[in-house]
Design a protein around this motif. Structure first.
Motif, PDB file in Angstrom:
ATOM      1  N   VAL A  18       0.818  -1.211   0.000  1.00  0.00           N
ATOM      2  CA  VAL A  18       0.000   0.000   0.000  1.00  0.00           C
ATOM      3  C   VAL A  18       0.855   1.266   0.000  1.00  0.00           C
ATOM      4  CG1 VAL A  18      -1.940  -1.085   1.198  1.00  0.00           C
ATOM      5  CG2 VAL A  18      -0.120   0.003   2.523  1.00  0.00           C
ATOM      6  N   ASP A  19       0.222   2.374  -0.389  1.00  0.00           N
ATOM      7  CA  ASP A  19       0.723   3.731  -0.201  1.00  0.00           C
ATOM      8  C   ASP A  19      -0.372   4.527   0.489  1.00  0.00           C
ATOM      9  OD1 ASP A  19       3.163   3.337  -1.489  1.00  0.00           O
ATOM     10  OD2 ASP A  19       2.407   4.019  -3.441  1.00  0.00           O
ATOM     11  N   ALA A  20       0.005   5.621   1.126  1.00  0.00           N
ATOM     12  CA  ALA A  20      -1.007   6.561   1.597  1.00  0.00           C
ATOM     13  C   ALA A  20      -1.681   7.184   0.379  1.00  0.00           C
ATOM     14  CB  ALA A  20      -0.356   7.637   2.464  1.00  0.00           C
ATOM     15  N   SER A  21      -2.980   7.388   0.449  1.00  0.00           N
ATOM     16  CA  SER A  21      -3.709   7.953  -0.693  1.00  0.00           C
ATOM     17  C   SER A  21      -3.399   9.429  -0.896  1.00  0.00           C
ATOM     18  CB  SER A  21      -5.223   7.777  -0.493  1.00  0.00           C
ATOM     19  OG  SER A  21      -5.564   6.422  -0.462  1.00  0.00           O
ATOM     20  N   ASP A  22      -3.174  10.124   0.192  1.00  0.00           N
ATOM     21  CA  ASP A  22      -2.903  11.558   0.122  1.00  0.00           C
ATOM     22  C   ASP A  22      -1.567  11.875   0.758  1.00  0.00           C
ATOM     23  OD1 ASP A  22      -5.442  12.227  -1.041  1.00  0.00           O
ATOM     24  OD2 ASP A  22      -6.333  11.943   0.950  1.00  0.00           O
ATOM     25  N   THR A  55       3.176   6.604   4.801  1.00  0.00           N
ATOM     26  CA  THR A  55       2.364   5.392   4.702  1.00  0.00           C
ATOM     27  C   THR A  55       2.402   4.580   5.989  1.00  0.00           C
ATOM     28  OG1 THR A  55       2.685   5.265   2.303  1.00  0.00           O
ATOM     29  CG2 THR A  55       2.015   3.241   3.425  1.00  0.00           C
ATOM     30  N   ASP A  83     -10.086   3.589   2.842  1.00  0.00           N
ATOM     31  CA  ASP A  83     -10.014   4.464   1.671  1.00  0.00           C
ATOM     32  C   ASP A  83      -8.885   5.493   1.747  1.00  0.00           C
ATOM     33  OD1 ASP A  83     -10.971   6.288   3.516  1.00  0.00           O
ATOM     34  OD2 ASP A  83     -12.911   6.596   2.548  1.00  0.00           O
ATOM     35  N   GLN A  84      -8.154   5.492   2.863  1.00  0.00           N
ATOM     36  CA  GLN A  84      -6.997   6.377   2.981  1.00  0.00           C
ATOM     37  C   GLN A  84      -5.717   5.708   2.476  1.00  0.00           C
ATOM     38  OE1 GLN A  84      -8.028   7.336   7.316  1.00  0.00           O
ATOM     39  NE2 GLN A  84      -7.160   9.282   6.630  1.00  0.00           N
ATOM     40  N   LEU A  85      -5.858   4.488   1.986  1.00  0.00           N
ATOM     41  CA  LEU A  85      -4.720   3.721   1.472  1.00  0.00           C
ATOM     42  C   LEU A  85      -4.980   3.343   0.019  1.00  0.00           C
ATOM     43  CD1 LEU A  85      -4.378   1.349   4.546  1.00  0.00           C
ATOM     44  CD2 LEU A  85      -2.824   3.246   3.997  1.00  0.00           C
ATOM     45  N   SER A  86      -3.964   3.489  -0.823  1.00  0.00           N
ATOM     46  CA  SER A  86      -4.090   3.065  -2.221  1.00  0.00           C
ATOM     47  C   SER A  86      -3.353   1.755  -2.417  1.00  0.00           C
ATOM     48  CB  SER A  86      -3.526   4.142  -3.155  1.00  0.00           C
ATOM     49  OG  SER A  86      -2.145   4.366  -2.890  1.00  0.00           O
ATOM     50  N   ARG A  87      -3.865   0.928  -3.319  1.00  0.00           N
ATOM     51  CA  ARG A  87      -3.335  -0.412  -3.561  1.00  0.00           C
ATOM     52  C   ARG A  87      -3.206  -0.631  -5.061  1.00  0.00           C
ATOM     53  NH1 ARG A  87      -7.246   0.476  -0.239  1.00  0.00           N
ATOM     54  NH2 ARG A  87      -7.386  -0.418   1.841  1.00  0.00           N
ATOM     55  N   GLY A 118       0.976  -0.540  -3.635  1.00  0.00           N
ATOM     56  CA  GLY A 118       1.856   0.551  -3.243  1.00  0.00           C
ATOM     57  C   GLY A 118       3.270   0.084  -3.015  1.00  0.00           C
TER      58      GLY A 118
END
Length: 327
Positions: free
Chosen positions: A100-104, A118, A130-134, A136
């Motif tokens: 994952v990465d942090a979304s913002d 992250t 939803d605060q994490l992007s996948r 990452g």
């Protein structure tokens, strides 16, 4: 199931405590472990204390493969599913969840600043999926809580030190598969970086000793012994030879309070010596020994498992016949 007690054990100020304290303060430590049959070493930091400088340090001096260790329950709450194998078998690959990465607040996700953002987010209790992007750049490593392995040790360290239950793990990369040489290289790196070295086995011993206090506490040990009740006296792990008294009645055969009179002799001897433990009961017939007595030549496998779980390597075993038998 407790009894009135005097002052019990506390964690000392040896190398294990120094490493644990440094981890709790946000410093990097080097965890070494060969319990799986091969040697491995990981730089490790509490995720809620990681800074960009710390992250850059981990990346520079390790393989650069940054993992965030957490419980499976936490990963599930963050909607971080297991990565399936090519055949779709999730069970066989139960360690890794999606990266994952942090979304913002991140750019490419790969920089030390981005990965810090992250892991800090992963360590925050209120973080939403939803605060994490996948996918990452931070791999999520599921810990077998209560089990073995770097991830499990990392989560235990977080709990022991009161940190958020997520740790950053950065495995070292070695040139070959020679465990002796790799161990030497890891020790050399730790010295050069002035990072304390912590053995995985010492974490289990440290945790068990810290939880004993001076009261009767349940202790789970490896092997067939299962649960036992242990009372500790003195400061285990700070030198001296502890006495070990074992009252070998299975818990099903009688409760602790109904055995107080017979246990008093063991407690008195160990407390007078000032250092040691009294063990009550085992959970299986194979380990059960006659009430109030232990033969120095029998049942030592189960006894070694018990004292090993507390980090005790040298001890004197009390017997009903001698009251000061030696191991």
């Amino acid at each position: 199931m407790r009894s009135p007690t005097s002052k019990g054990t506390s964690i000392g100020s040896g190398p294990t405590s120094h490493a644990v304290d440094k981890f709790g303060a946000g410093g990097a430590i080097l965890l070494v472990d060969d319990s799986s049959g091969f040697f491995r070493a990981d730089l490790m930091v509490a995720a809620d204390k990681v800074t960009p400088a710390t992250m850059a340090f981990l990346i520079e001096h390790s393989s650069g493969f940054i993992c965030a260790a957490m419980s499976g329950a936490r990963a599930d709450r963050l909607d971080l599913p297991l990565i399936p194998r090519s055949d779709g078998d999730l069970v066989a690959n139960r360690r890794f969840s999606v990266a994952v990465d942090a979304s913002d607040g991140v750019s490419t996700g790969i920089s030390a600043i981005d990965r810090t953002r992250t892991v800090n987010l992963l360590a925050t209790d209120g973080t939403r999926p939803d605060q994490l992007s996948r996918p990452g750049h931070v791999m999520v490593l599921r810990a077998d809580v209560g089990g073995r392995g770097a991830a499990a040790v990392a989560v235990r360290l977080c709990r022991i030190t009161g940190r958020a239950a997520v740790a950053v793990i950065a495995p070292l990369m070695f040139e070959g598969n020679d465990d002796v040489e790799n161990r030497r290289s890891a020790q050399s790196l730790a010295g050069a970086l002035q990072v304390p070295v912590l053995r995985a086995a010492d974490v289990y011993a440290h945790e068990n000793s810290a939880e004993l206090g001076g009261e009767w506490r349940s202790l789970v040990v490896d092997g067939a012994c299962g649960d036992v009740l242990v009372r500790a006296f003195g400061r285990l792990g700070e030198g001296g030879t502890p006495f070990v008294g074992v009252f070998g009645r299975c818990p099903d055969h009688g409760e602790l309070e109904r055995s107080r009179e017979e246990l008093t002799e063991w407690e008195t001897i160990v407390e007078r010596h000032g250092l040691g433990i009294v063990v009550f009961g085992t959970s299986c017939q194979n380990c059960c020994v006659p009430t109030g007595s232990v033969s120095p030549d029998e049942h030592l496998g189960s006894i070694d498992s018990i004292v090993g779980a507390l980090g005790i390597t040298d001890f004197r075993l009390l017997t009903v016949r001698t009251a000061s038998g030696s191991r």
